[in-house]
Design an enzyme around this catalytic site. Structure first.
Site, PDB file in Angstrom:
ATOM      1  N   ASP A 177      -5.796  -6.014   4.071  1.00 24.75           N
ATOM      2  CA  ASP A 177      -7.107  -6.602   4.331  1.00 24.75           C
ATOM      3  C   ASP A 177      -7.122  -8.025   3.779  1.00 24.75           C
ATOM      4  OD1 ASP A 177      -7.930  -4.277   5.505  1.00 24.75           O
ATOM      5  OD2 ASP A 177      -9.041  -3.548   3.750  1.00 24.75           O
ATOM      6  N   ASP A 195      -9.449  -9.654   2.329  1.00 25.24           N
ATOM      7  CA  ASP A 195     -10.274  -9.899   1.147  1.00 25.24           C
ATOM      8  C   ASP A 195      -9.700  -9.273  -0.121  1.00 25.24           C
ATOM      9  OD1 ASP A 195     -10.665  -7.278   1.830  1.00 25.24           O
ATOM     10  OD2 ASP A 195     -12.842  -7.397   2.040  1.00 25.24           O
ATOM     11  N   TRP A 254     -16.289   0.592  10.022  1.00 21.37           N
ATOM     12  CA  TRP A 254     -15.670   0.706   8.705  1.00 21.37           C
ATOM     13  C   TRP A 254     -15.282   2.152   8.397  1.00 21.37           C
ATOM     14  CZ3 TRP A 254     -14.451  -3.390   5.640  1.00 21.37           C
ATOM     15  CH2 TRP A 254     -15.023  -4.617   5.979  1.00 21.37           C
ATOM     16  N   GLU A 303      -9.989   5.360   9.515  1.00 20.30           N
ATOM     17  CA  GLU A 303      -8.605   5.213   9.975  1.00 20.30           C
ATOM     18  C   GLU A 303      -7.606   5.411   8.844  1.00 20.30           C
ATOM     19  OE1 GLU A 303      -9.442   1.456   8.081  1.00 20.30           O
ATOM     20  OE2 GLU A 303     -10.582   2.577   9.558  1.00 20.30           O
ATOM     21  N   ASP A 304      -7.954   5.014   7.603  1.00 20.12           N
ATOM     22  CA  ASP A 304      -7.014   5.164   6.504  1.00 20.12           C
ATOM     23  C   ASP A 304      -6.788   6.643   6.158  1.00 20.12           C
ATOM     24  OD1 ASP A 304      -9.612   5.276   5.754  1.00 20.12           O
ATOM     25  OD2 ASP A 304      -9.394   4.135   3.905  1.00 20.12           O
ATOM     26  N   MET A 322     -11.262  -8.039  -5.075  1.00 20.56           N
ATOM     27  CA  MET A 322     -11.820  -8.208  -3.734  1.00 20.56           C
ATOM     28  C   MET A 322     -12.716  -9.447  -3.712  1.00 20.56           C
ATOM     29  SD  MET A 322     -14.239  -5.644  -1.474  1.00 20.56           S
ATOM     30  CE  MET A 322     -12.869  -4.710  -0.801  1.00 20.56           C
ATOM     31  N   HIS A 376     -18.224 -10.384  -0.270  1.00 20.29           N
ATOM     32  CA  HIS A 376     -18.694 -10.753   1.061  1.00 20.29           C
ATOM     33  C   HIS A 376     -19.723  -9.731   1.525  1.00 20.29           C
ATOM     34  CE1 HIS A 376     -16.384  -7.512   3.032  1.00 20.29           C
ATOM     35  NE2 HIS A 376     -15.489  -7.756   2.099  1.00 20.29           N
ATOM     36  N   ARG A 436     -20.892  -7.367   4.667  1.00 23.93           N
ATOM     37  CA  ARG A 436     -20.275  -6.747   5.843  1.00 23.93           C
ATOM     38  C   ARG A 436     -20.913  -7.257   7.119  1.00 23.93           C
ATOM     39  NH1 ARG A 436     -19.243  -0.330   4.509  1.00 23.93           N
ATOM     40  NH2 ARG A 436     -17.541  -0.653   3.015  1.00 23.93           N
TER      41      ARG A 436
END
Length: 320
Positions: free
Chosen positions: A213, A215, A275, A278-279, A305, A308, A310
């Site tokens: 990722d 970030d 979000w 998938e992991d 991280m 930010h 989303r």
């Protein structure tokens, strides 16, 4: 008196005749001896060996013109050897533990980070984010895949910290930022699949793939971005989770698979939009193939991280 004179003259004539005959014989012998020598000399140029008959073009370049030349023991014409040129320096393999690592790195996101600064700080990185260490040969060629959209600010910080780390780790690597166009719901796993294929199109020697990722920045350069015998989960201690795993099967953030491992699990799932989800699916795929997740020591697998908000189109996946 006349009879005596006639006898003497006859003896003289016979002696002269004998001398002439002897002179003629000596001349004949000398003639044949010189002829034989000339014949032997010229026969060296007129009589060819079987090897010369097989290689007529090479006969004119044999060693006869060199006074101290010796014939080849095989009977074949010798091929002149090329003069040895300058030998290329032998580059040793990169060490398993790179000597230039510094360990814990101070990470902060308050300083301005223009892209020009990133370029200036990494002169050895080629256009397109490619780098090869000049003093050793790495065992792997690493493609770093970043799923991306609307995160230019994060990407500049990521490049600022990761380029020096990867260089200190003596990696031969390329960075691939895979951008999702438009404003539809984000699909992280599908972008990672695209990155895998696009990287191999550019360089078929990639044998290790790091999926990160944009970030997440590692806090320790001893967290080596390499692939091993098992799939690797690098981001095991993020600051947003209190520097611990949120749950045992978590495989998000930053992970690494070899080319063979990625193909063995048939890549990442394409059906997860938004979000999360998938992991966990990737973790299950790895487990079903009989492989196990490897992780670094928690003291070096720490990540910060970049804060930010989303994207409104990246709602949590309802399938999670």
């Amino acid at each position: 008196m006349s009879r005596l004179l006639g006898g003497t003259l006859e003896r003289v004539c016979k002696a002269v005749l004998l001398l002439c005959l002897l002179h003629f014989l000596v001349a004949v012998l000398l003639y044949f001896d010189v002829y034989a020598q000339h014949l032997a000399f010229f026969s060296r140029f007129s009589i060819r060996s079987p090897a010369h008959a097989l290689y007529p073009a090479a006969s004119s370049s044999t060693n006869c013109s060199r006074p101290n030349a010796t014939a080849s023991s095989s009977g074949l014409p010798e091929v002149p050897s090329a003069r040895p040129g300058p030998t290329a320096p032998v580059i040793p393999p990169c060490p398993d533990v790179p000597p230039g690592l510094v360990g814990r790195v101070v990470i902060e996101f308050s300083s301005p980070m223009p892209l020009e600064r990133v370029q200036r700080e990494n002169p050895g990185v080629l256009l397109g984010g490619r780098y090869t260490p000049p003093d050793c040969t790495p065992a792997q060629t690493v493609a770093v895949i970043i799923p991306f959209r609307h995160r230019e600010h994060h990407l500049r910080y990521w490049l600022h910290y990761l380029h020096p780390m990867l260089r200190r780790q003596r990696l031969r690597y390329g960075i691939y930022v895979i951008n999702q166009h438009g404003e539809e719901t984000f699909n992280r796993a599908k972008l990672l699949n695209v990155g895998f294929l696009e990287a191999l199109k550019e360089d078929a020697t990639y044998d290790c793939f790091i999926f990160s990722d944009v970030d997440l920045v590692p806090m320790d350069d001893r967290n080596l971005y390499r692939c091993g015998d098992q799939p690797r989960h690098f981001a095991i201690a993020m600051d947003k989770f209190g520097f611990r795993l949120p749950y045992a099967s978590y495989f998000g953030g930053v992970s690494g698979l070899s080319k063979a491992q990625f193909l063995r699990i048939n890549g990442f799932p394409n059906e997860y939009w938004g979000w999360g989800g998938e992991d966990d699916d990737i973790f299950n795929r790895i487990s079903l193939t009989g492989m196990k997740i490897s992780r670094p020591d928690v003291r070096i697998g720490r990540y910060r991280m970049i804060k930010h908000d989303r994207d409104k189109h990246n709602e949590p996946n309802p399938q999670r």
